[in-house]
Design a protein around this motif. Sequence first.
Motif, PDB file in Angstrom:
ATOM      1  N   GLN A   1       0.836  -1.196   0.000  1.00  0.00           N
ATOM      2  CA  GLN A   1       0.000   0.000   0.000  1.00  0.00           C
ATOM      3  C   GLN A   1       0.871   1.247   0.000  1.00  0.00           C
ATOM      4  N   VAL A   2       0.316   2.293  -0.536  1.00  0.00           N
ATOM      5  CA  VAL A   2       1.019   3.570  -0.571  1.00  0.00           C
ATOM      6  C   VAL A   2       0.035   4.654  -0.178  1.00  0.00           C
ATOM      7  N   GLN A   3       0.523   5.649   0.519  1.00  0.00           N
ATOM      8  CA  GLN A   3      -0.302   6.794   0.910  1.00  0.00           C
ATOM      9  C   GLN A   3       0.258   8.050   0.249  1.00  0.00           C
ATOM     10  N   LEU A   4      -0.652   8.911  -0.168  1.00  0.00           N
ATOM     11  CA  LEU A   4      -0.276  10.128  -0.884  1.00  0.00           C
ATOM     12  C   LEU A   4      -0.891  11.334  -0.180  1.00  0.00           C
ATOM     13  N   VAL A   5      -0.072  12.357   0.054  1.00  0.00           N
ATOM     14  CA  VAL A   5      -0.560  13.576   0.687  1.00  0.00           C
ATOM     15  C   VAL A   5      -0.078  14.780  -0.114  1.00  0.00           C
ATOM     16  N   GLU A   6      -1.033  15.526  -0.669  1.00  0.00           N
ATOM     17  CA  GLU A   6      -0.690  16.704  -1.451  1.00  0.00           C
ATOM     18  C   GLU A   6      -0.602  17.937  -0.568  1.00  0.00           C
TER      19      GLU A   6
ATOM     20  N   ALA B   1       3.645  13.992  -1.101  1.00  0.00           N
ATOM     21  CA  ALA B   1       4.486  13.166  -0.238  1.00  0.00           C
ATOM     22  C   ALA B   1       3.981  11.733  -0.293  1.00  0.00           C
ATOM     23  N   VAL B   2       4.870  10.820  -0.654  1.00  0.00           N
ATOM     24  CA  VAL B   2       4.516   9.416  -0.816  1.00  0.00           C
ATOM     25  C   VAL B   2       5.085   8.623   0.359  1.00  0.00           C
TER      26      VAL B   2
ATOM     27  N   TYR C   1      -5.117  16.617  -7.624  1.00  0.00           N
ATOM     28  CA  TYR C   1      -4.911  15.330  -6.956  1.00  0.00           C
ATOM     29  C   TYR C   1      -3.657  14.657  -7.486  1.00  0.00           C
ATOM     30  N   CYS C   2      -2.957  14.030  -6.594  1.00  0.00           N
ATOM     31  CA  CYS C   2      -1.838  13.168  -6.936  1.00  0.00           C
ATOM     32  C   CYS C   2      -2.352  11.732  -6.911  1.00  0.00           C
ATOM     33  N   ALA C   3      -1.847  10.900  -7.830  1.00  0.00           N
ATOM     34  CA  ALA C   3      -2.308   9.518  -7.889  1.00  0.00           C
ATOM     35  C   ALA C   3      -1.178   8.601  -8.340  1.00  0.00           C
ATOM     36  N   ALA C   4      -1.299   7.321  -7.983  1.00  0.00           N
ATOM     37  CA  ALA C   4      -0.296   6.327  -8.330  1.00  0.00           C
ATOM     38  C   ALA C   4      -0.972   5.097  -8.928  1.00  0.00           C
TER      39      ALA C   4
ATOM     40  N   HIS D   1      -7.336   3.846 -14.207  1.00  0.00           N
ATOM     41  CA  HIS D   1      -6.119   3.033 -14.136  1.00  0.00           C
ATOM     42  C   HIS D   1      -5.328   3.279 -12.863  1.00  0.00           C
ATOM     43  N   TYR D   2      -5.715   4.305 -12.098  1.00  0.00           N
ATOM     44  CA  TYR D   2      -4.939   4.690 -10.920  1.00  0.00           C
ATOM     45  C   TYR D   2      -5.512   4.056  -9.661  1.00  0.00           C
ATOM     46  N   ASN D   3      -4.603   3.496  -8.858  1.00  0.00           N
ATOM     47  CA  ASN D   3      -4.984   2.687  -7.710  1.00  0.00           C
ATOM     48  C   ASN D   3      -5.037   3.474  -6.399  1.00  0.00           C
ATOM     49  N   PHE D   4      -4.231   4.517  -6.290  1.00  0.00           N
ATOM     50  CA  PHE D   4      -4.128   5.265  -5.037  1.00  0.00           C
ATOM     51  C   PHE D   4      -4.255   6.754  -5.329  1.00  0.00           C
ATOM     52  N   TRP D   5      -4.937   7.444  -4.423  1.00  0.00           N
ATOM     53  CA  TRP D   5      -5.208   8.875  -4.598  1.00  0.00           C
ATOM     54  C   TRP D   5      -4.940   9.627  -3.299  1.00  0.00           C
ATOM     55  N   GLY D   6      -4.486  10.865  -3.466  1.00  0.00           N
ATOM     56  CA  GLY D   6      -4.405  11.761  -2.332  1.00  0.00           C
ATOM     57  C   GLY D   6      -5.737  12.442  -2.103  1.00  0.00           C
ATOM     58  N   GLN D   7      -5.760  13.308  -1.108  1.00  0.00           N
ATOM     59  CA  GLN D   7      -7.011  13.969  -0.727  1.00  0.00           C
ATOM     60  C   GLN D   7      -7.282  15.224  -1.542  1.00  0.00           C
ATOM     61  N   GLY D   8      -6.291  15.707  -2.245  1.00  0.00           N
ATOM     62  CA  GLY D   8      -6.447  16.887  -3.091  1.00  0.00           C
ATOM     63  C   GLY D   8      -6.010  18.170  -2.416  1.00  0.00           C
ATOM     64  N   THR D   9      -5.622  19.134  -3.220  1.00  0.00           N
ATOM     65  CA  THR D   9      -5.258  20.459  -2.739  1.00  0.00           C
ATOM     66  C   THR D   9      -5.848  21.500  -3.698  1.00  0.00           C
ATOM     67  N   GLN D  10      -6.431  22.545  -3.124  1.00  0.00           N
ATOM     68  CA  GLN D  10      -7.130  23.553  -3.930  1.00  0.00           C
ATOM     69  C   GLN D  10      -6.134  24.543  -4.528  1.00  0.00           C
TER      70      GLN D  10
END
Length: 128
Positions: A1-6, A23-24, A97-100, A114-123
């Motif tokens: 698993q991977v976590q993404l924070v924008e 940040a991954v 959004y950042c995605a992996a 096609h993207y499996n992991f997503w961040g929460q987004g930044t405005q």
Amino acid sequence: QVQLVESGGGLVQAGGSLRLSCAVSGRPFSWYAMGWFRQAPGKERESVAATNWSGSDGSTYYADSVKGRFTISGDNAKNTVYLQMNSLKPEDTAVYYCAATYELGRPLRTATNHYNFWGQGTQVTVSS
């Protein structure tokens, strides 16, 4: 698993610049193809930039609307992916959004499904 924070979003005047960070954690980002997407109110989420880090032809994608203004990059030491945004326009206003995706090979994936992991987004808001 991977976590993404924008981070790095904000309010900027037209013509200005912002650098978004993703940040991954959990895995090195180089294990994935990475993408930046955006979604404006009332619109579908769209791909802005993506890369599979290979450096070969077709390994990096930019939407026509941002080509020449945005750059996707990564810092292995910080395990962070960036989106440098220059010459911003009001139409760039959106949640970014950042995605992996596990799909690291060819063709480079740009569709959201096609993207499996997503961040929460930044405005990002660009004023005219």
